[in-house]
Write a protein that holds these residues in place. Structure first.
Motif, mmCIF file in Angstrom:
data_model
loop_
_atom_site.group_PDB
_atom_site.id
_atom_site.type_symbol
_atom_site.label_atom_id
_atom_site.label_comp_id
_atom_site.label_asym_id
_atom_site.label_seq_id
_atom_site.Cartn_x
_atom_site.Cartn_y
_atom_site.Cartn_z
ATOM 1 N N HIS A 173 0.816 -1.218 0.000
ATOM 2 C CA HIS A 173 0.000 0.000 0.000
ATOM 3 C C HIS A 173 0.849 1.268 0.000
ATOM 4 C CE1 HIS A 173 -3.357 -2.657 0.647
ATOM 5 N NE2 HIS A 173 -2.794 -3.137 1.756
ATOM 6 N N VAL A 174 1.928 1.218 -0.760
ATOM 7 C CA VAL A 174 2.777 2.392 -0.955
ATOM 8 C C VAL A 174 2.150 3.259 -2.045
ATOM 9 C CG1 VAL A 174 5.106 3.175 -1.549
ATOM 10 C CG2 VAL A 174 4.795 1.033 -0.294
ATOM 11 N N SER A 175 2.194 4.558 -1.910
ATOM 12 C CA SER A 175 1.589 5.449 -2.899
ATOM 13 C C SER A 175 2.293 5.308 -4.242
ATOM 14 C CB SER A 175 1.671 6.902 -2.429
ATOM 15 O OG SER A 175 3.001 7.371 -2.491
ATOM 16 N N PRO A 176 1.588 5.569 -5.363
ATOM 17 C CA PRO A 176 2.224 5.493 -6.683
ATOM 18 C C PRO A 176 3.445 6.395 -6.812
ATOM 19 C CG PRO A 176 -0.154 5.575 -6.926
ATOM 20 C CD PRO A 176 0.139 5.815 -5.471
ATOM 21 N N ALA A 177 3.388 7.580 -6.192
ATOM 22 C CA ALA A 177 4.517 8.506 -6.288
ATOM 23 C C ALA A 177 5.758 7.934 -5.604
ATOM 24 C CB ALA A 177 4.143 9.853 -5.665
ATOM 25 N N ILE A 178 5.600 7.397 -4.379
ATOM 26 C CA ILE A 178 6.737 6.793 -3.668
ATOM 27 C C ILE A 178 7.211 5.540 -4.399
ATOM 28 C CG2 ILE A 178 7.486 5.712 -1.518
ATOM 29 C CD1 ILE A 178 7.102 8.701 -1.323
ATOM 30 N N THR A 179 6.262 4.770 -4.933
ATOM 31 C CA THR A 179 6.628 3.584 -5.712
ATOM 32 C C THR A 179 7.476 3.971 -6.916
ATOM 33 O OG1 THR A 179 4.662 2.359 -5.025
ATOM 34 C CG2 THR A 179 5.727 1.669 -7.079
ATOM 35 N N GLY A 180 7.082 5.054 -7.588
ATOM 36 C CA GLY A 180 7.860 5.530 -8.734
ATOM 37 C C GLY A 180 9.276 5.895 -8.335
ATOM 38 N N ILE A 181 9.431 6.491 -7.156
ATOM 39 C CA ILE A 181 10.766 6.847 -6.655
ATOM 40 C C ILE A 181 11.585 5.591 -6.369
ATOM 41 C CG2 ILE A 181 12.017 7.892 -4.724
ATOM 42 C CD1 ILE A 181 9.742 9.944 -4.540
ATOM 43 N N ILE A 182 10.950 4.587 -5.739
ATOM 44 C CA ILE A 182 11.662 3.341 -5.430
ATOM 45 C C ILE A 182 12.098 2.634 -6.706
ATOM 46 C CG2 ILE A 182 11.419 1.029 -4.443
ATOM 47 C CD1 ILE A 182 9.569 2.243 -2.332
ATOM 48 N N VAL A 183 11.182 2.532 -7.685
ATOM 49 C CA VAL A 183 11.511 1.879 -8.949
ATOM 50 C C VAL A 183 12.608 2.648 -9.680
ATOM 51 C CG1 VAL A 183 10.612 1.259 -11.232
ATOM 52 C CG2 VAL A 183 9.239 0.811 -9.187
ATOM 53 N N GLY A 184 12.527 3.974 -9.643
ATOM 54 C CA GLY A 184 13.508 4.794 -10.342
ATOM 55 C C GLY A 184 14.861 4.868 -9.657
ATOM 56 N N THR A 185 14.908 4.474 -8.378
ATOM 57 C CA THR A 185 16.162 4.531 -7.623
ATOM 58 C C THR A 185 17.259 3.697 -8.265
ATOM 59 O OG1 THR A 185 15.241 5.075 -5.463
ATOM 60 C CG2 THR A 185 17.210 3.749 -5.472
ATOM 61 N N SER A 186 16.884 2.557 -8.818
ATOM 62 C CA SER A 186 17.854 1.686 -9.483
ATOM 63 C C SER A 186 18.605 2.442 -10.574
ATOM 64 C CB SER A 186 17.138 0.468 -10.081
ATOM 65 O OG SER A 186 18.014 -0.277 -10.889
ATOM 66 N N SER A 187 17.864 3.145 -11.395
ATOM 67 C CA SER A 187 18.481 3.902 -12.479
ATOM 68 C C SER A 187 19.218 5.126 -11.961
ATOM 69 C CB SER A 187 17.417 4.324 -13.495
ATOM 70 O OG SER A 187 16.860 3.186 -14.116
ATOM 71 N N LEU A 188 18.698 5.736 -10.888
ATOM 72 C CA LEU A 188 19.361 6.907 -10.319
ATOM 73 C C LEU A 188 20.763 6.545 -9.840
ATOM 74 C CD1 LEU A 188 19.108 9.888 -9.504
ATOM 75 C CD2 LEU A 188 18.229 9.108 -7.298
ATOM 76 N N MET A 189 20.894 5.413 -9.154
ATOM 77 C CA MET A 189 22.215 4.978 -8.708
ATOM 78 C C MET A 189 23.089 4.603 -9.894
ATOM 79 S SD MET A 189 22.191 5.502 -5.567
ATOM 80 C CE MET A 189 23.835 4.851 -5.294
ATOM 81 N N GLY A 190 22.455 4.057 -10.928
ATOM 82 C CA GLY A 190 23.205 3.713 -12.132
ATOM 83 C C GLY A 190 23.820 4.929 -12.790
ATOM 84 N N ILE A 191 23.117 6.056 -12.703
ATOM 85 C CA ILE A 191 23.624 7.292 -13.284
ATOM 86 C C ILE A 191 24.944 7.687 -12.643
ATOM 87 C CG2 ILE A 191 23.190 9.778 -13.489
ATOM 88 C CD1 ILE A 191 20.184 9.043 -13.658
ATOM 89 N N PHE A 192 25.005 7.552 -11.308
ATOM 90 C CA PHE A 192 26.192 7.983 -10.588
ATOM 91 C C PHE A 192 27.339 6.975 -10.671
ATOM 92 C CE2 PHE A 192 22.764 10.240 -8.196
ATOM 93 C CZ PHE A 192 23.160 11.532 -8.524
ATOM 94 N N THR A 193 27.034 5.720 -10.956
ATOM 95 C CA THR A 193 28.074 4.691 -10.888
ATOM 96 C C THR A 193 28.437 4.070 -12.235
ATOM 97 O OG1 THR A 193 26.388 3.015 -10.376
ATOM 98 C CG2 THR A 193 27.479 4.082 -8.515
#
Length: 381
Positions: free
Chosen positions: A15-35
């Motif tokens: 029951h996580v909100s869609p906005a927070i879910t989008g952040i969690i899903v996008g985190t993988s790519s966000l870390m990929g950007i830096f590494t």
């Protein structure tokens, strides 16, 4: 079998909100950007094989962490580590394939890799659905064991087949110098900018669409699983005929056409809930996907400076910013305008189309440069 269902699991079970879910899903790519840049640089510095082995075994541990995760914070951390592993593995694997292939076979080799990925995507979602990916985290444990076996297979392969990695630069350059080389390559940087927006459209397929289907349609998770497998099946079916056609024209035109197909496919999603029509939309979406991903590694391989292929593939990992922007934008639109599907998907479509001007600029500048220095991709023709 696991990651594509993560957004459904988080919203429907946790029951996580869609906005927070989008952040969690996008985190993988966000870390990929830096590494990602560092992953490619390390493969040039220490060798592809060492980096590949490290990332494969580390990945198995990360998926085990997904399995035991029971809070938003742990899912956030797990997906961040997932992104780091991918950003280390991807440029190393592509650079190794480039090392061991001849110029005339390189496009085919990169496309065989793309085919292998899509074979996994055909069976993965069906297996994930059977194992209850949208209801529990057990499939993440199976995925972790799969990466463990994959790492073991790499150990066996590297011991049985001696691979001589090309080292065009016997004296390794500093990471600052490597960063400056890619940063000052105008065609590379502008192509990267265009691909970030194109990838942001592609990212909605595994983030925004599953949430949309789960909320708006009966048996949405099952429908998405079927469409995901259809996407991979179509990709394998049309890949080689499309590549045969597109290799006759300017490769960046393939990226531009792919953007157009993806953008317009997303635009038509809210107009129907009919399974047949949704299958047609996925068909056109997949054609766009193939037009982009069957050519992009080939393009970056050719743009790379001698001795810096791992670095270039790593730097191109910044295109994963699109995988952050897509889920974030999709989650925000779903949370804010959940009753206005047309507004949601038209916004997504327009955002994706904005990548075309950058790709057109890159094509024209590259053609001008190659008119002086030689034909475009002459080494691969």
């Amino acid at each position: 079998m696991s990651i594509p269902f993560l957004s459904i699991y988080l919203t429907q079970v946790k029951h996580v909100s869609p906005a927070i879910t989008g952040i969690i899903v996008g985190t993988s790519s966000l870390m990929g950007i830096f590494t990602s840049f560092y992953g490619g640089y390390l493969s040039d510095l220490f060798g592809r094989q060492r980096v590949l082995l490290f990332s494969a075994f580390a990945w198995s541990v990360v998926f085990a962490l997904f399995f035991v995760a029971n809070s938003v914070f742990l899912f956030f951390i797990s997906n961040a580590l997932n992104g780091i592993c991918q950003s280390i593995f991807e440029p190393s694997s592509k650079a190794l394939l480039s090392d061991i292939s001849e110029d005339k076979n390189r496009l085919q080799i990169f496309n065989l890799r793309y085919t292998a990925i899509n074979i996994g995507v055909i069976f993965g979602p069906m297996l994930g659905l059977k194992l209850g990916s949208s209801h529990n985290t057990f499939p993440f444990l199976i995925a972790g064991l799969t990466y463990l076996l994959y790492g073991a297979s790499l150990v066996f392969s590297f011991s049985k087949f001696k691979i001589e990695e090309r080292k065009a630069n016997p004296d390794p350059i500093s990471i600052r110098t490597a960063l400056n080389v890619t940063r000052k390559d105008t065609v590379f940087v502008v192509t990267l900018a265009g691909m970030i927006l194109s990838i942001s459209g592609y990212a909605h397929f595994s983030s925004t669409l599953p949430q949309y289907f789960a909320e708006k349609m009966k048996n949405g998770a099952q429908l998405f699983s079927f469409l995901l497998s259809l996407n991979a099946f179509v990709a394998i079916t049309v890949q080689y005929p499309l590549v045969k056609i597109m290799k006759k024209i300017h490769p960046l035109n393939s990226l531009i056409l792919g953007n157009i197909f993806i953008s317009f496919s997303l635009f038509f999603v809210p107009f129907t809930s009919n399974s047949i029509l949704l299958m047609m939309i996925v068909l056109f979406f997949t054609i766009g996907e193939v037009l982009i991903f069957s050519m992009i590694d080939f393009v970056i391989d050719d743009l790379a400076k001698p001795g810096l292929k791992g670095t270039y593939f790593g730097a191109f990992g910044f295109n994963r910013l699109g995988n952050v922007l897509g889920p974030w934008l999709g989650g925000f639109l779903l949370s804010t305008f959940h009753n206005d599907s047309l507004y949601i998907f038209s916004t997504i479509s327009i955002t994706t189309l904005l990548g075309i001007p950058a790709l057109v600029f890159s094509k024209n500048k590259l053609k001008a440069e190659r008119a002086v220095n030689g034909p475009f991709f002459t080494n691969h023709s």
